[in-house]
Design an enzyme around this catalytic site. Structure first.
Site, PDB file in Angstrom:
ATOM      1  N   ASP A   1       0.864  -1.175   0.000  1.00 12.74           N
ATOM      2  CA  ASP A   1       0.000   0.000   0.000  1.00 12.74           C
ATOM      3  C   ASP A   1       0.905   1.230   0.000  1.00 12.74           C
ATOM      4  OD1 ASP A   1      -2.181   1.688   0.017  1.00 12.74           O
ATOM      5  OD2 ASP A   1      -3.234   0.642   1.621  1.00 12.74           O
TER       6      ASP A   1
HETATM    7  C1  NOJ Z   1      -4.089   3.868   0.269  1.00  9.89           C
HETATM    8  C2  NOJ Z   1      -5.265   2.961   0.432  1.00  9.89           C
HETATM    9  O1  NOJ Z   1      -5.149   2.227   1.621  1.00  9.89           O
HETATM   10  C3  NOJ Z   1      -5.440   1.983  -0.726  1.00  9.89           C
HETATM   11  O2  NOJ Z   1      -6.624   1.281  -0.560  1.00  9.89           O
HETATM   12  C4  NOJ Z   1      -5.402   2.726  -2.027  1.00  9.89           C
HETATM   13  O3  NOJ Z   1      -5.604   1.818  -3.090  1.00  9.89           O
HETATM   14  C5  NOJ Z   1      -4.074   3.437  -2.160  1.00  9.89           C
HETATM   15  N1  NOJ Z   1      -3.917   4.378  -1.074  1.00  9.89           N
HETATM   16  C6  NOJ Z   1      -3.937   4.169  -3.485  1.00  9.89           C
HETATM   17  O4  NOJ Z   1      -4.767   5.250  -3.530  1.00  9.89           O
END
Ligand code: NOJ
Length: 759
Positions: free
Chosen positions: A298
């Site tokens: 992430d």
């Molecule tokens: C953080 C989030 O936790 C995740 O779900 C998301 O896909 C990414 N950022 C990208 O935006």
């Protein structure tokens, strides 16, 4: 001169790649190591330097929608050197084309970029938030809305979505429950499969290179929803049994449905941050589930191994992550900055890098990007395929199918067009379009979403129903004068319809609430309206279950409308006017108060279970000041008609633990006066286990349409393996013993009960 050599080399490489044949035409679902693709990937890998391979493992954000610290690195130099595998959050089609051109024409090998984005519940046409859609229990509908999102996005240069989010959500404080399918592992698994099929295609054997395919992501592996006290990014402490029996099944279902990628979760689980957890990312994901795609961290998840206290510095973090099985670093640049050195120092085997780069390149081949790097960029297709009348119609139906009728005293609803009545339309979300799309709403134009006021105005145009409007309060502010205006409208009306709820920013990532009641301003407004004595229909818009205890007492009818998206106002008006008979059922328990959280139907019994008919007994597992039951349970939802389940029968009373099944039948009757759809739910309780078992577990469901008065027999095949779980030896199997079974209208409906045993 230099430039032309580079571009010549790029062209040569592309020719070499192209000569490997046209892209695979297998389906995502059947993809399991296509030898042809593997050979093509090998031929590319042979040409790559170590740094270029690590470049493929690097993803940067084009900084459109920031969900973490802004990275100071301008990624352009990496792009120009061919050191980027993927870019996300690039929303300008022209920008995507330019970046792809640089990658393809100006880098040594000309390897195309994968463009990602959070296409969560629609791209331009925004559907109800995923939690809402799940309440429809309509898998085909969820498959189709994901497919429409893919069709729209895959013309604008996007070929990878960070969805579906399949985290189990048991705690309404956690703002991200809006992105998932609620609290149940069985339903969550079925929804995961439907959404993967919708985004990626392949449900009917379609090729994954079709241009409306988006590579999907099962996220966030794992147990992100188990964050302590619902606080985002927080620690998850849970037994391996709970992890395996409750949290992991939807991820496993996504893997088995052929999802192309997984995203690691931010949280630690039992002391190990998921991003550095080899047991999870490799032993379970690849070893046990046979996953062959790639894993992305992430947003700065690898860097965060340092503040977690798991890695000493970013180089150490990169090493731990890649060792764990993270193939791509989202935004943090830890791989590209450190892994070359780590390989040279012998801390990371080059084979590990090769494996990761290979998995990423495989997906690029499977998406057809080596065949045509611009195939997901097509203005003509974008024009034709965006917000079409058919998509609008699907969105409108999805809204109506997601609205849960929680209360309907004296059949206040529906209010058909022929009703000679004046409605006072009030509340902060009545004439609002900005909040309707909810969080993670892609490129959905918030100004274009249909406010409830507009939906109702169009619905009741030229009808007997008259409308007056007064807002009364904003989401969290009001004044005596504004309340007085709404009260005056209520006094002049026969029925009040109040649209209340949360701001869309209050759910989604990093949007946690410790008080999940309606804001004080809205409570004041509702209190004043109540004093008029007029019947009130409450339409609640929120990204999570709220504590609606006071509203349950004081309001006459309650519709839970979530964040409904582009067609919100129309879909809600369809329900209010009775053109659609509500069929949605809750997929998350609504608590009576925040102190009950986490709350879920599939709880354990404890050694001192309380009698639910008499909870005030000392030394039982109860509360002094609240019931232990939710306000509205999982599976619950009313309709404008009524249903009766009867004649529950099992074809046999016992079965073997392997390769056996029991056929369960029951009669479902629509006992009311209008046609409707009913979610028939099959629950089971395993009475004794080597580890304790939940008091109830959903094992099947069917959504059936019944005309007024119509009866139908429903049949469930309950297989022995459906009852398997991870027991004391941490092996998944069906244990012998006695079971109770219910065919029910909701998780607290015990009316039709039977027993059986496993030999
Ligand atoms: C953080 C989030 O936790 C995740 O779900 C998301 O896909 C990414 N950022 C990208 O935006």
């Amino acid at each position: 001169m230099k430039k032309s050599i580079i571009s010549l080399m790029g062209t040569l490489a592309m020719m070499l790649l192209a000569s490997c044949g046209s892209p695979s035409t297998g389906s995502w679902v059947s993809y399991s190591g296509d030898r042809q693709v593997e050979r093509r990937v090998d031929s590319v890998l042979q040409l790559m330097t170590l740094e270029e391979k690590i470049g493929q493992m690097t993803q940067f954000s084009a900084n459109w929608s920031i969900t973490g610290p802004v990275m100071s690195d301008d990624f352009k130099p990496y792009l120009e050197k061919g050191l980027i595998g993927s870019i996300f959050n690039a929303t300008s089609v022209e920008g995507i084309r330019r970046m792809q051109q640089i990658a393809v024409d100006s880098t040594r090998l000309g390897i195309p970029i994968l463009f990602g984005q959070d296409v969560i519940h629609g791209y331009k046409t925004i559907f109800p938030i995923p939690l809402a859609e799940a309440c429809s229990w309509d898998l085909e509908m969820m498959r189709r809305t994901a497919e429409i999102a893919a069709i729209e996005a895959a013309s604008d240069g996007i070929n990878w979505t960070f969805a579906p989010m399949v985290d189990i959500g048991r705690d309404a404080r956690w703002g991200r429950v809006m992105e998932g399918a609620g609290e149940d592992p069985y339903l969550g698994s079925r929804v995961a499969e439907a959404r993967v099929a919708g985004f990626q295609g392949g449900v009917d054997g379609k090729a994954l290179v079709e241009v409306h395919t988006l590579l999907a992501t099962g996220k966030h592996l794992a147990a992100y929803g188990a964050a302590e006290a619902g606080r985002d990014y927080h620690t998850a402490e849970l037994s391996e049994h709970t992890l395996r029996n409750v949290y992991l099944p939807p991820y496993e279902a996504a893997a088995k449905a052929g999802v192309g990628t997984f995203m690691a979760s931010f949280n630690e689980i039992n002391g190990v941050p998921a991003t550095g957890d080899r047991w999870l990312m490799t032993d379970i994901l690849r070893g046990e589930w046979g996953f062959r795609g790639f894993v992305v961290s992430d947003y700065t998840g690898v860097n965060e191994l340092v503040p977690h206290g798991f890695a000493e510095d970013e180089q150490h973090a990169a090493e731990l992550a890649v060792h764990a099985g993270i193939d791509m670093d989202m935004t943090g640049a830890t791989f590209i900055k450190n892994l070359t050195q780590s390989v040279e120092e012998g801390k990371v085997p080059e084979q590990t890098i090769d494996n990761a780069a290979r998995r990423i390149l495989e997906m690029k081949f499977l998406l057809g990007l080596f065949d045509d790097p611009y195939r997901y960029l097509n203005e003509e297709r974008a024009r034709k395929n965006s917000m079409t009348p058919e998509f609008m119609e699907t969105a409108r139906k999805a809204v109506a199918a997601s609205v849960v009728l929680l209360k309907n005293e004296d059949n206040l609803l529906p209010i058909p067009k022929e009703t000679e009545a004046t409605l006072a339309l009030v509340g902060p979300l009545m004439n609002d379009s900005i909040n309707l799309n909810g969080e993670w709403a892609g490129l959905g134009d918030r100004n274009k979403s249909v406010p409830i006021l507009k939906g109702l105005t169009e619905k009741y145009k030229d009808s007997a129903v008259k409308l007056i409007y007064a807002e009364g309060s904003s989401i969290d502010e009001t004044t005596p004068a504004r309340i007085a205006e709404a009260v005056s409208a209520a006094r002049r009306a026969d029925i009040v319809v109040a649209a209340v709820g949360e701001s869309y920013h209050w759910s989604g990532e990093a949007a946690v609430r410790t008080d999940i009641r309606l804001p004080e301003a809205q409570r004041q407004l509702l209190g004043a309206l109540k004093e008029t004595g007029k019947p009130i229909v409450l339409v609640n818009l929120s990204g999570r279950p709220l504590d609606l205890s006071r509203e349950e007492e004081e309001m006459d009818a309650i519709l839970q409308a979530w964040f409904p998206g582009t067609q919100g106002g129309h879909g809600i008006a369809d329900v209010i006017a009775g053109d659609y008979n509500p069929s949605a059922r809750l997929v998350m328990s609504f608590p009576r108060n925040v102190g009950q959280l986490p709350i879920y139907y599939n709880r354990k019994n404890t050694g001192r279970p309380v009698d639910l008919n008499d909870e005030r007994v000392d030394y039982k597992s109860n509360y002094l000041d609240s019931s232990i039951t939710p306000l509205y349970p999982f599976g619950y939802g009313l309709s404008y008609t009524t249903y009766v389940i009867s004649d529950l029968a099992l074809d046999k009373s016992s079965m073997k633990a392997v390769d056996d099944r029991i056929t369960v039948t029951a009669t479902v009757q629509n006992s009311g006066e209008r046609e409707g759809e009913m979610v028939v739910q099959l629950y089971v309780r395993d009475l004794v286990g080597s580890v304790t078992r939940p008091v109830k577990e959903l094992k099947g469901f069917q959504k059936i349409a019944l005309k007024a008065g119509e009866s139908r027999q429903v049949t469930f095949e309950l297989r022995a393996e459906d009852l398997a779980f991870y027991g004391i030896d941490m092996k998944k199997k069906t244990e012998p013993g006695n079971f109770t079974l219910w065919v029910a209208q909701s998780s607290d409906d015990n009316g039709n009960e039977a027993t059986f045993s496993i030999e």
